[in-house]
Design an enzyme around this catalytic site. Structure first.
Site, PDB file in Angstrom:
ATOM      1  N   ARG A  28      -2.306  46.679 -11.791  1.00 59.80           N
ATOM      2  CA  ARG A  28      -1.854  45.793 -12.865  1.00 59.80           C
ATOM      3  C   ARG A  28      -0.340  45.644 -12.767  1.00 59.80           C
ATOM      4  NH1 ARG A  28       0.208  46.325 -18.080  1.00 59.80           N
ATOM      5  NH2 ARG A  28      -0.408  44.673 -19.542  1.00 59.80           N
ATOM      6  N   SER A  69     -11.454  42.519 -21.449  1.00 60.99           N
ATOM      7  CA  SER A  69     -10.864  43.243 -22.579  1.00 60.99           C
ATOM      8  C   SER A  69     -11.359  42.686 -23.906  1.00 60.99           C
ATOM      9  CB  SER A  69      -9.337  43.140 -22.531  1.00 60.99           C
ATOM     10  OG  SER A  69      -8.829  43.757 -21.380  1.00 60.99           O
ATOM     11  N   LYS A 103       1.302  48.674 -22.887  1.00 62.55           N
ATOM     12  CA  LYS A 103       0.831  47.293 -22.916  1.00 62.55           C
ATOM     13  C   LYS A 103       1.306  46.642 -24.218  1.00 62.55           C
ATOM     14  CE  LYS A 103      -3.227  46.299 -21.275  1.00 62.55           C
ATOM     15  NZ  LYS A 103      -4.683  46.213 -21.040  1.00 62.55           N
TER      16      LYS A 103
END
Length: 222
Positions: free
Chosen positions: A48, A121, A151
């Site tokens: 990521r 998600s 995040k």
């Protein structure tokens, strides 16, 4: 079909998560952290590379993704790419993960053609109900369960009850919890019925990655 055991300890990271380490280039810091985590026993890894501090050059991202993928193959651990479905297909990744604001799930399903497993998600019951309509989604990620700095774009502290609600909607759908999970609160995640925990800083900020990974495992597997 995705084996839910592969989600048990799901490491998520990019160079932006390893910049605090003292030596090496951003790429070297991530690769070193990833290999340590693989040696410690993580069951899945998601590349990521995201945010202002991440690599911005696409070619550099591509090369780093290939290097991470090679490490994962060496240890027999699935390699997942975040968001970039086209890159995931070209790389021959094992899986790809999308958010609610990323590429439309139906478009992602069409692009991967069943060749990769697909995760999505979910931060609300409404999003879970919509995900339920997509049988081609292989696993759900639920969170951020607790507050997280890793995040900043994620909805914060959605709570453990959302894990239980997800399991009531579809008890057979593999589910990984994410967001602010640590060795201190992971027992509550397992008790709520999650199949796995996805972590960033629990590993990247750990002084003893081997011990941390073992402590993140479900109770019966420690």
């Amino acid at each position: 079909m995705l084996q839910r055991e592969l989600l048990s300890v799901y490491f998520v990271a990019g160079t932006q998560d390893c910049l605090h380490l003292s030596t090496g280039t951003p790429e070297q810091k991530l690769l070193s952290t990833l290999e340590t985590a693989l040696q410690a026993g993580i069951t899945c890894y998601q590349f990521r590379e995201k945010g202002e501090l991440a690599l911005q050059d696409k070619q550099a991202q591509w090369q780093l993704a290939r290097d991470c993928q090679a490490l994962c193959r060496q240890y027999g651990v699935p390699f997942v790419l975040n968001n970039d479905v086209e890159m995931a297909v070209k790389l021959g990744a094992d899986g790809v993960h999308i958010g609610q604001k990323d590429m439309a799930a139906l478009e992602a399903i069409k692009l991967i053609q069943g060749k990769l497993f697909l995760g999505i998600s979910n931060s609300t019951l409404y999003e879970l109900q919509n995900s339920l309509k997509l049988p081609d989604i292989d696993y759900w990620a639920v969170g951020a369960i607790f507050n997280t700095a890793s995040k900043p774009d994620a909805m914060q502290n959605v709570g453990i009850d959302l894990i239980r609600q997800a399991k009531q909607l579809d008890p057979n759908k593999p589910l990984v919890a994410i967001g602010g999970i640590s060795v201190d609160n992971v027992a509550n995640i397992w008790a709520a019925g999650a199949d796995g925990v996805a972590v960033i800083s629990a590993i990247t900020r750990s002084d003893n990655v081997m011990q941390t990974v073992q402590n993140l495992y479900p109770p019966l597997r420690t």
